[in-house]
Design a protein around this motif. Structure first.
Motif, PDB file in Angstrom:
ATOM      1  N   CYS A  72       0.856  -1.191   0.000  1.00 28.35           N
ATOM      2  CA  CYS A  72       0.000   0.000   0.000  1.00 28.35           C
ATOM      3  C   CYS A  72       0.891   1.241   0.000  1.00 28.35           C
ATOM      4  CB  CYS A  72      -0.885  -0.001   1.241  1.00 28.35           C
ATOM      5  SG  CYS A  72      -1.792   1.538   1.462  1.00 28.35           S
ATOM      6  N   ARG A  74       0.553   3.752   1.590  1.00 32.15           N
ATOM      7  CA  ARG A  74       0.665   4.281   2.953  1.00 32.15           C
ATOM      8  C   ARG A  74       1.578   3.369   3.794  1.00 32.15           C
ATOM      9  NH1 ARG A  74      -3.906   5.252   6.159  1.00 32.15           N
ATOM     10  NH2 ARG A  74      -3.053   7.276   6.711  1.00 32.15           N
ATOM     11  N   GLY A  78       0.435   3.394   7.836  1.00 28.76           N
ATOM     12  CA  GLY A  78      -0.864   2.978   7.307  1.00 28.76           C
ATOM     13  C   GLY A  78      -1.906   2.831   8.393  1.00 28.76           C
ATOM     14  N   CYS A  79      -3.120   2.548   7.983  1.00 28.23           N
ATOM     15  CA  CYS A  79      -4.228   2.352   8.924  1.00 28.23           C
ATOM     16  C   CYS A  79      -3.826   1.261   9.925  1.00 28.23           C
ATOM     17  CB  CYS A  79      -5.478   1.930   8.174  1.00 28.23           C
ATOM     18  SG  CYS A  79      -5.824   2.958   6.739  1.00 28.23           S
ATOM     19  N   PHE A  81      -5.234  -1.005  11.618  1.00 28.65           N
ATOM     20  CA  PHE A  81      -5.801  -2.358  11.613  1.00 28.65           C
ATOM     21  C   PHE A  81      -5.263  -3.213  10.459  1.00 28.65           C
ATOM     22  CE2 PHE A  81      -8.494   0.220   8.907  1.00 28.65           C
ATOM     23  CZ  PHE A  81      -8.611  -0.574   7.783  1.00 28.65           C
ATOM     24  N   CYS A  82      -4.506  -2.606   9.552  1.00 25.97           N
ATOM     25  CA  CYS A  82      -4.236  -3.255   8.266  1.00 25.97           C
ATOM     26  C   CYS A  82      -2.824  -3.842   8.204  1.00 25.97           C
ATOM     27  CB  CYS A  82      -4.419  -2.206   7.160  1.00 25.97           C
ATOM     28  SG  CYS A  82      -4.172  -2.867   5.513  1.00 25.97           S
ATOM     29  N   GLU A  84      -1.284  -4.501   5.256  1.00 26.48           N
ATOM     30  CA  GLU A  84      -0.619  -4.150   3.985  1.00 26.48           C
ATOM     31  C   GLU A  84       0.645  -3.300   4.175  1.00 26.48           C
ATOM     32  OE1 GLU A  84      -1.085  -5.239   0.944  1.00 26.48           O
ATOM     33  OE2 GLU A  84      -2.763  -6.502   1.531  1.00 26.48           O
ATOM     34  N   PRO A  85       0.615  -2.275   5.065  1.00 22.60           N
ATOM     35  CA  PRO A  85       1.823  -1.457   5.204  1.00 22.60           C
ATOM     36  C   PRO A  85       3.046  -2.270   5.615  1.00 22.60           C
ATOM     37  CG  PRO A  85      -0.046  -0.366   6.221  1.00 22.60           C
ATOM     38  CD  PRO A  85      -0.495  -1.747   5.869  1.00 22.60           C
ATOM     39  N   THR A 119      -4.189  -2.720  -3.621  1.00 24.83           N
ATOM     40  CA  THR A 119      -4.937  -2.055  -2.554  1.00 24.83           C
ATOM     41  C   THR A 119      -5.680  -0.824  -3.090  1.00 24.83           C
ATOM     42  OG1 THR A 119      -2.829  -1.026  -1.996  1.00 24.83           O
ATOM     43  CG2 THR A 119      -3.559  -2.837  -0.601  1.00 24.83           C
ATOM     44  N   ASN A 164      -9.047   3.769  -3.706  1.00 25.19           N
ATOM     45  CA  ASN A 164      -8.879   4.599  -2.524  1.00 25.19           C
ATOM     46  C   ASN A 164      -9.452   5.992  -2.795  1.00 25.19           C
ATOM     47  OD1 ASN A 164      -7.899   6.266  -0.536  1.00 25.19           O
ATOM     48  ND2 ASN A 164      -5.925   5.228  -0.403  1.00 25.19           N
ATOM     49  N   ASN A 210      -7.336   6.417   6.644  1.00 26.17           N
ATOM     50  CA  ASN A 210      -6.938   6.999   5.382  1.00 26.17           C
ATOM     51  C   ASN A 210      -7.920   8.060   4.909  1.00 26.17           C
ATOM     52  OD1 ASN A 210      -5.707   7.261   2.905  1.00 26.17           O
ATOM     53  ND2 ASN A 210      -6.939   5.635   2.026  1.00 26.17           N
TER      54      ASN A 210
HETATM   55  S1  SF4 Z   1      -6.664  -0.012   4.746  1.00 23.58           S
HETATM   56 FE1  SF4 Z   1      -6.121   0.500   2.651  1.00 23.58          FE
HETATM   57  S2  SF4 Z   1      -5.244   2.550   2.763  1.00 23.58           S
HETATM   58 FE2  SF4 Z   1      -5.230   1.732   4.866  1.00 23.58          FE
HETATM   59  S3  SF4 Z   1      -3.203   0.827   5.047  1.00 23.58           S
HETATM   60 FE3  SF4 Z   1      -4.559  -0.811   4.406  1.00 23.58          FE
HETATM   61  S4  SF4 Z   1      -4.430  -0.873   2.177  1.00 23.58           S
HETATM   62 FE4  SF4 Z   1      -3.536   1.057   2.878  1.00 23.58          FE
END
Ligand code: SF4
Length: 382
Positions: A72, A74, A78-79, A81-82, A84-85, A119, A164, A210
């Motif tokens: 991602c 971010r 990043g958020c 809870f996620c 991906e970062p 993402t 996004n 985000n």
């Molecule tokens: S929720 Fe979406 S914008 Fe937020 S960190 Fe995860 S992938 Fe990135």
């Protein structure tokens, strides 16, 4: 002590373990990724999939998901809870590699594709990913992927997944170019999943979320790119192609019904009076008909009503010479009395014209007292 948690790239880490016997955090290379993708596209997971073909050899509802990038934008913050970062700076797949993977999948019988593993479709190969909080969308690479995929006429359904809204709101001009590419190449029923986790500014700040409510409002209300109501997206009378009928009443497509016809019988699950389906690959929008349609078949529909995230509809190309009373009643403009009159007039005409009791739809509707028949003429044929 035997626990190893792969947080960045589980596939690359697992491959390294299988090759070396050691656990160590790894990240994929472009070559590795391409190799896995091509093997997957011609692997048994595709060629032996029960949804690849129907029993009579037509293409089934299998939707092949192709990865476009990982991570991602971010990645620095990043958020909360996620996961991906944790993957770090996004890594992109090459446009030609994505197209080549899909060509292999199409060679193996796939007909429906969703571009996933991204993402945000608007940030594929975006500019300023490392420096900017809102990287600038780059319309060319995604347009190359989308139009390249569409050049192969074997491809039927094409969808994408996440978007996004904050990236769109902060970079309207290049984002609009991408939206135009999406509109001109994606199939009917395509939906971008836009998300707003919370409109509460404190929750937003505490969790490093985000998109904020202002950005989302701007997208939905001011630009017309996003629309929030099913009525706006699919007005009554809209034709939707390729609804795959999945369930009677309880909305669950059961694995056993795919392989065994007996499990499609409404007497086993659900009520016979209702059928639910979706356009292949367009999972968010559910369509219901107030009558029974055989499961695991496909038809086009006309939208006749709306729920929060669902539509009601009636199949197109129904013959007025064979449509059931419930099918006729489902068409706006034909009430229960008129439907009954059509069925009754048909039974009388059948004695004189056993092959084709009604030769003209409009006359049959008028004789039954139907006054508002615009939509009925779109649905029925003689
Ligand atoms: S929720 Fe979406 S914008 Fe937020 S960190 Fe995860 S992938 Fe990135």
């Amino acid at each position: 002590t035997n626990l190893f948690c792969a947080v960045q790239d589980t596939d690359a880490t697992l491959e390294y373990y299988l090759a070396s016997g050691d656990w160590s955090h790894k990240r994929r290379t472009a070559e590795q990724w391409d190799d896995w993708a091509k093997k997957g596209a011609s692997g048994k997971c595709v060629t032996n999939h029960p949804d690849l073909f129907t029993e009579d050899g037509r293409s089934g509802p299998l939707t092949y998901e192709v990865e476009l990038y990982q991570g991602c934008v971010r990645f620095k913050r990043g958020c909360k809870f996620c996961i991906e970062p944790k993957k770090g700076v996004p890594i992109w797949r090459d446009e030609d590699d994505v197209i080549a993977e899909i060509t292999t999948a199409l060679d193996n019988g796939v007909r429906h594709v969703r571009i996933g593993g991204a993402t945000d479709i608007y940030t594929y190969k975006a500019d300023g990913v490392v420096e900017l909080e809102y990287p600038i969308p780059n319309p060319e690479p995604i347009s190359k992927v989308l139009s390249g995929l569409r050049e192969d006429e074997r491809l039927e359904i094409l969808h994408v997944d996440n978007a996004n809204p904050s990236i769109v709101a902060e970079n309207l001009e290049p984002a609009t170019e991408i939206t135009k590419s999406l509109i001109s190449t994606l199939s009917d029923g395509a939906v971008l999943s836009f998300g707003l986790e919370s409109a509460d500014p404190r929750v937003h700040e505490t969790n490093w979320l985000n998109c904020d409510s202002e950005q989302l409002k701007f997208i939905v209300k001011d630009t017309g790119i996003g629309m929030s109501e099913a009525e706006e997206m699919f007005p009554i009378g809209t034709e939707l192609k390729g609804i795959w009928w999945e369930a009677h009443d309880d909305r669950i497509r059961r694995p056993e019904q795919i392989l065994d016809k007996t499990h499609r019988d409404a007497s086993i699950y659900g009520r016979a009076g209702i059928t639910f389906g979706r356009q292949i690959g367009a999972y968010p929008i559910l369509v219901g008909t107030p009558y029974q349609v055989p499961l695991e078949t496909e038809s086009d529909i006309i939208v006749t009503g709306h729920g929060m995230r669902s539509l009601s509809g009636v199949e197109t190309n129904l013959s007025i010479n064979t449509a059931s009373q419930s099918q006729l009643e489902a068409i706006p403009g034909i009430g229960s009395k008129a439907a009954w009159r059509i069925v009754s007039n048909r039974a009388k005409a059948l004695r004189k014209f056993p092959e084709n009791p009604f030769s003209d739809v409009k006359t049959a509707l008028q004789d039954a007292g139907v006054q508002s028949y615009g939509l009925a003429l779109k649905v029925l044929k003689a």
